[in-house]
Structures are given as C-alpha cells and as structure tokens.
Design a protein around this motif. Structure first.
Motif, PDB file in Angstrom:
ATOM      1  N   UNK A  40     -13.425  11.836  -0.695  1.00  0.00           N
ATOM      2  CA  UNK A  40     -13.303  12.735   0.678  1.00  0.00           C
ATOM      3  C   UNK A  40     -13.323  11.732   2.011  1.00  0.00           C
ATOM      4  N   UNK A  41     -14.255  10.809   1.930  1.00  0.00           N
ATOM      5  CA  UNK A  41     -14.491   9.780   2.925  1.00  0.00           C
ATOM      6  C   UNK A  41     -13.277   8.777   3.261  1.00  0.00           C
ATOM      7  N   UNK A  42     -12.113   9.112   2.221  1.00  0.00           N
ATOM      8  CA  UNK A  42     -11.118   7.868   2.364  1.00  0.00           C
ATOM      9  C   UNK A  42      -9.720   8.791   2.980  1.00  0.00           C
ATOM     10  N   UNK A  43      -9.349   8.027   4.439  1.00  0.00           N
ATOM     11  CA  UNK A  43      -8.251   8.382   4.857  1.00  0.00           C
ATOM     12  C   UNK A  43      -7.188   7.374   4.953  1.00  0.00           C
ATOM     13  N   UNK A  44      -7.509   6.204   4.467  1.00  0.00           N
ATOM     14  CA  UNK A  44      -6.557   5.087   4.416  1.00  0.00           C
ATOM     15  C   UNK A  44      -5.493   5.167   3.367  1.00  0.00           C
ATOM     16  N   UNK A  45      -5.563   5.543   2.116  1.00  0.00           N
ATOM     17  CA  UNK A  45      -4.980   5.423   1.144  1.00  0.00           C
ATOM     18  C   UNK A  45      -3.449   5.865   1.459  1.00  0.00           C
ATOM     19  N   UNK A  71      -2.616  -8.558 -12.580  1.00  0.00           N
ATOM     20  CA  UNK A  71      -3.494  -7.750 -11.455  1.00  0.00           C
ATOM     21  C   UNK A  71      -4.096  -8.845 -10.646  1.00  0.00           C
ATOM     22  N   UNK A  72      -4.330  -8.279  -9.431  1.00  0.00           N
ATOM     23  CA  UNK A  72      -5.209  -9.025  -8.244  1.00  0.00           C
ATOM     24  C   UNK A  72      -5.939  -7.682  -7.688  1.00  0.00           C
ATOM     25  N   UNK A  73      -7.147  -7.955  -7.729  1.00  0.00           N
ATOM     26  CA  UNK A  73      -8.203  -6.860  -7.245  1.00  0.00           C
ATOM     27  C   UNK A  73      -8.338  -7.188  -5.944  1.00  0.00           C
ATOM     28  N   UNK A  74      -8.734  -6.227  -5.036  1.00  0.00           N
ATOM     29  CA  UNK A  74      -9.201  -6.360  -3.734  1.00  0.00           C
ATOM     30  C   UNK A  74      -8.133  -7.346  -2.694  1.00  0.00           C
ATOM     31  N   UNK A  75      -7.041  -6.765  -2.804  1.00  0.00           N
ATOM     32  CA  UNK A  75      -5.854  -7.781  -2.289  1.00  0.00           C
ATOM     33  C   UNK A  75      -5.725  -7.336  -0.824  1.00  0.00           C
ATOM     34  N   UNK A  76      -6.058  -7.913   0.259  1.00  0.00           N
ATOM     35  CA  UNK A  76      -5.643  -7.623   1.544  1.00  0.00           C
ATOM     36  C   UNK A  76      -4.230  -7.741   1.844  1.00  0.00           C
ATOM     37  N   UNK A  77      -3.943  -6.336   2.393  1.00  0.00           N
ATOM     38  CA  UNK A  77      -2.408  -6.335   2.658  1.00  0.00           C
ATOM     39  C   UNK A  77      -1.899  -6.902   4.115  1.00  0.00           C
ATOM     40  N   UNK A  78      -0.838  -6.852   4.501  1.00  0.00           N
ATOM     41  CA  UNK A  78      -0.324  -7.162   5.877  1.00  0.00           C
ATOM     42  C   UNK A  78      -1.015  -6.281   6.979  1.00  0.00           C
ATOM     43  N   UNK A  79      -1.192  -5.112   6.574  1.00  0.00           N
ATOM     44  CA  UNK A  79      -1.646  -4.097   7.757  1.00  0.00           C
ATOM     45  C   UNK A  79      -3.280  -4.451   7.683  1.00  0.00           C
ATOM     46  N   UNK A  80      -3.991  -5.408   6.991  1.00  0.00           N
ATOM     47  CA  UNK A  80      -5.342  -5.414   6.966  1.00  0.00           C
ATOM     48  C   UNK A  80      -6.049  -4.339   5.973  1.00  0.00           C
ATOM     49  N   UNK A  81      -5.440  -3.325   5.666  1.00  0.00           N
ATOM     50  CA  UNK A  81      -6.116  -2.615   4.436  1.00  0.00           C
ATOM     51  C   UNK A  81      -6.348  -3.403   3.301  1.00  0.00           C
ATOM     52  N   UNK A  82      -7.176  -2.920   2.426  1.00  0.00           N
ATOM     53  CA  UNK A  82      -7.437  -3.709   1.187  1.00  0.00           C
ATOM     54  C   UNK A  82      -7.065  -2.800  -0.019  1.00  0.00           C
ATOM     55  N   UNK A  83      -6.042  -3.034  -1.064  1.00  0.00           N
ATOM     56  CA  UNK A  83      -5.991  -2.347  -2.102  1.00  0.00           C
ATOM     57  C   UNK A  83      -6.803  -3.071  -3.005  1.00  0.00           C
ATOM     58  N   UNK A  84      -7.268  -1.739  -3.863  1.00  0.00           N
ATOM     59  CA  UNK A  84      -8.454  -1.946  -5.001  1.00  0.00           C
ATOM     60  C   UNK A  84      -7.856  -2.904  -6.041  1.00  0.00           C
ATOM     61  N   UNK A  85      -6.689  -2.476  -6.422  1.00  0.00           N
ATOM     62  CA  UNK A  85      -6.040  -3.239  -7.609  1.00  0.00           C
ATOM     63  C   UNK A  85      -4.144  -3.362  -6.964  1.00  0.00           C
ATOM     64  N   UNK A  86      -3.712  -4.335  -7.176  1.00  0.00           N
ATOM     65  CA  UNK A  86      -2.389  -4.470  -7.221  1.00  0.00           C
ATOM     66  C   UNK A  86      -1.865  -5.022  -8.261  1.00  0.00           C
ATOM     67  N   UNK A  87      -1.153  -4.800  -8.747  1.00  0.00           N
ATOM     68  CA  UNK A  87      -0.380  -4.675 -10.099  1.00  0.00           C
ATOM     69  C   UNK A  87       1.054  -5.472 -10.040  1.00  0.00           C
TER      70      UNK A  87
END
Length: 160
Positions: free
Chosen positions: A76-81, A40-56
């Motif tokens: 409720x505040x998150x629309x990026x998922x 696992x890697x936490x807080x991984x920045x994706x090519x889109x610029x978004x950050x995944x909390x955990x990538x496994x």
C-alpha cells in the motif's frame, strides 16, 4: 526466515533497507529463477533512478522485474512500481503466504515464495522492450553483475 550464516552474502549485496522477510522472498524467488536458468541481479538501479528488487535475464534474453512486497503495508505504501514496466518484458510481484494474493493487481504477474523456493501463481503479460531500451537495460545488468562480482573478489575496492 533465513538460517543463521546463510544470509551473510545476501546482506552484503542488500543496501540495508530490506527486512528479513523481504530477503527470504528474494532468496526463494532467486532459487526458482535459477532453476529456470535465469541470471538475476537484486537491487538494480534503473536509468530512472528507481531500484528493481530483482531483475532477471532468461536464457532467451527476456527481461523480468520482480517487485517484492513483504506485507500489506509494504504494498500500500508503494506507488513506484508502474514505472518498472518500462524496463522489462514482464513484471511480477512476489510475496509470501501471509499476504493475500487478491491484493495484487491482476494485470501483473504474481509469485509466492518462502526461503526455499517460489511458484508463479499468475503469469505476467508480455510487453516487449524496444531494441534500444533492451540494450541499455542489459548493459546496466551486466555492469552491475560484473562490478558486484569484482567487489566480492576484492573487497578492498569498496572504499575506492
């Protein structure tokens, strides 16, 4: 919550935006995935610029993203998922017992965690990455993991 001193490395790897509760969920999910032989890697920045909390990354090469939600307000505040599905084979939400499981979309996987472990309550449907996207995601994963390990072994590089 995390035991004093045990979260020092987690805090070093986090970017400071994570609450204690989010770090607790991250730890529990990480323990569960590690027990299943995932890397696992936490807080991984994706090519889109978004950050995944955990990538496994599974032993078979399956890519999972786990999005941590520590409260109803956080969800409720998150629309990026929905954007994360383009970077994984399976997408899960992870939370804790004080957040109602009914809150989370039924078309995504669901994990409930505490500081010591986690359970998958609902499996995530599979949507396989294309070969090109898989290669790009795995290279980003490997590069982030290697860079973080190097910075831990030589903290003086952080300022370079």
């Amino acid at each position: 919550m995390l035991v004093r001193g045990e979260d020092s490395l987690a805090r070093q790897l986090a970017d400071g935006r994570q609450s204690d509760r989010a770090l607790m969920i991250q730890r529990g999910v990480g323990r569960m995935l590690f027990g299943q032989r995932f890397s696992i890697v936490s807080e991984l920045t994706l090519a889109s610029g978004r950050r995944a909390d955990i990538m496994a990354l599974s032993p078979r090469g399956d890519v999972w993203i786990v999005e941590i939600k520590s409260s109803v307000a956080d969800f409720k505040a998150d629309t990026k998922w929905p954007d994360y599905k383009d970077y994984c084979d399976r997408m899960f939400f992870a939370s804790h017992e004080d957040v109602p499981s009914e809150l989370f979309p039924p078309e995504q996987g669901l994990i409930m965690a505490d500081a010591f472990g986690a359970d998958i309550l609902r499996d995530a449907p599979e949507h396989r990455l294309s070969a090109a996207r898989r290669k790009a995601v795995m290279l980003r994963f490997a590069s982030a993991a290697a860079t973080r390990l190097h910075h831990l072994s030589d903290p003086g590089l952080n300022g370079l």
